[in-house]
Design a protein around this motif. Structure first.
Motif, PDB file in Angstrom:
ATOM      1  N   GLU A   2       0.827  -1.194   0.000  1.00 54.31           N
ATOM      2  CA  GLU A   2       0.000   0.000   0.000  1.00 54.31           C
ATOM      3  C   GLU A   2       0.867   1.252   0.000  1.00 54.31           C
ATOM      4  N   LYS A   3       0.369   2.274  -0.698  1.00 48.32           N
ATOM      5  CA  LYS A   3       1.092   3.539  -0.757  1.00 48.32           C
ATOM      6  C   LYS A   3       1.195   4.174   0.627  1.00 48.32           C
ATOM      7  N   LYS A   4       2.188   5.031   0.777  1.00 57.02           N
ATOM      8  CA  LYS A   4       2.277   5.826   1.997  1.00 57.02           C
ATOM      9  C   LYS A   4       1.061   6.744   2.062  1.00 57.02           C
ATOM     10  N   CYS A   5       0.570   6.977   3.261  1.00 49.50           N
ATOM     11  CA  CYS A   5      -0.653   7.756   3.429  1.00 49.50           C
ATOM     12  C   CYS A   5      -0.362   9.225   3.721  1.00 49.50           C
ATOM     13  N   SER A   6      -1.401  10.021   3.521  1.00 49.75           N
ATOM     14  CA  SER A   6      -1.264  11.462   3.725  1.00 49.75           C
ATOM     15  C   SER A   6      -2.466  12.010   4.485  1.00 49.75           C
ATOM     16  N   GLY A  30       3.481   9.504  10.947  1.00 49.53           N
ATOM     17  CA  GLY A  30       4.000   8.975   9.693  1.00 49.53           C
ATOM     18  C   GLY A  30       3.282   9.418   8.441  1.00 49.53           C
ATOM     19  N   LEU A  31       2.303  10.302   8.565  1.00 52.02           N
ATOM     20  CA  LEU A  31       1.582  10.782   7.388  1.00 52.02           C
ATOM     21  C   LEU A  31       2.310  11.974   6.771  1.00 52.02           C
ATOM     22  N   HIS A  32       2.314  12.032   5.443  1.00 51.40           N
ATOM     23  CA  HIS A  32       2.760  13.261   4.781  1.00 51.40           C
ATOM     24  C   HIS A  32       1.585  14.223   4.836  1.00 51.40           C
ATOM     25  N   SER A  56       7.154  15.113   7.392  1.00 55.12           N
ATOM     26  CA  SER A  56       7.165  15.655   6.032  1.00 55.12           C
ATOM     27  C   SER A  56       5.855  16.379   5.769  1.00 55.12           C
ATOM     28  N   TYR A  82       0.292   9.789  -2.818  1.00 53.63           N
ATOM     29  CA  TYR A  82      -0.066   9.273  -1.498  1.00 53.63           C
ATOM     30  C   TYR A  82      -1.539   8.857  -1.460  1.00 53.63           C
ATOM     31  N   ASP A  85      -5.560   9.606   3.847  1.00 47.27           N
ATOM     32  CA  ASP A  85      -6.060   8.911   5.028  1.00 47.27           C
ATOM     33  C   ASP A  85      -6.958   9.809   5.885  1.00 47.27           C
TER      34      ASP A  85
END
Length: 244
Positions: A2-6, A30-32, A56, A82, A85
């Motif tokens: 799964e992609k990194k979440c934002s 940990g969210l951008h 970030s 991203y 989320d």
């Protein structure tokens, strides 16, 4: 994988404000974070603070009442790849005005900032989340969302509209896996705006008489992590000293 979440947070102003605190808190998880507001200087200071703590973030100049600005904000977030989320609408503009002294411009401005902008924002957030059938949309409300009191009748009408918008979205999109929350802030937040605009009131409230920024952020995060069998749609947050 799964992609990194934002997360997207609009209504970010001073560093000691709820928008900035939410963004910083989400970044620690940990969210951008994409932060949006009308002041580039304020946004850049918040971004720098987040990066100093190892997070970030991206700043996007956007006026919540301008539909193309809100669409542009979410377009930038999606282009970066991203998965969205959390989306938090934190615009809270208030103008005290007795009803007979309230002109159409004031009434309309409050509605645009507190309700219409939320409609633009909520729509874009749902579009970004619907394919995954996952995500949390949070609207920050106020005491006025539930009851009107002069000289804030115009403000209350806008906040009541925001509440209705959130409720309708929750009923429509909860079955699709999207958690929509209306958070009533019933009290004064201990932030830069309150301390600058009404310092005597802040002092009178005393210790634990104001809502603490980090405590609100912790509650928002806890709601985001709720199991879908026990979702909160609406809750109110107030200091234990605050009457209700």
């Amino acid at each position: 994988m799964e992609k990194k979440c934002s997360a997207v947070v609009i209504g970010v102003g001073p560093e000691q404000g709820l928008g900035a605190t939410l963004a910083s808190y989400f970044a620690t998880k940990g969210l951008h974070v994409y932060i949006a507001g009308r002041s580039e200087d304020k946004l850049q200071r918040v971004v720098e603070k987040i990066r100093q703590k190892g997070g970030s973030a991206t700043a996007v100049i956007a006026d919540a009442t301008v539909e193309r600005d809100v669409a542009h904000l979410f377009k930038i977030a999606q282009l970066d790849g991203y998965s969205l989320d959390i989306a938090a609408y934190n615009v809270d503009s208030n103008i005290p005005s007795p009803l007979l002294e309230t002109d159409a411009k004031t009434f309309t401005t409050l509605w645009q900032q507190n309700c219409l902008g939320a409609f633009y924002f909520g729509k874009e957030a749902i579009h970004a989340m619907k394919d995954r059938q996952k995500g949390t949309v949070i609207f920050t409300g106020a005491t006025a969302s539930l009851r009107a009191k002069p000289p804030f009748t115009a403000f209350a009408s806008a906040k009541a509209g925001l509440r209705a918008l959130a409720q309708g979205m929750a009923r429509e999109f909860s079955p699709q896996g999207i958690h929509v929350i209306h958070a009533v802030i019933d009290g004064v937040i201990d932030g830069e705006r309150a301390r600058n605009q009404f310092p005597d009131y802040v002092k009178a409230k005393g210790q634990d008489g104001l809502l603490q920024l980090d405590a609100i952020a912790e509650t928002y995060w806890a709601m985001h992590n709720q199991h879908p069998s026990a979702w909160t749609h609406e809750l109110d947050l107030r200091p234990f000293k605050e009457p209700f």
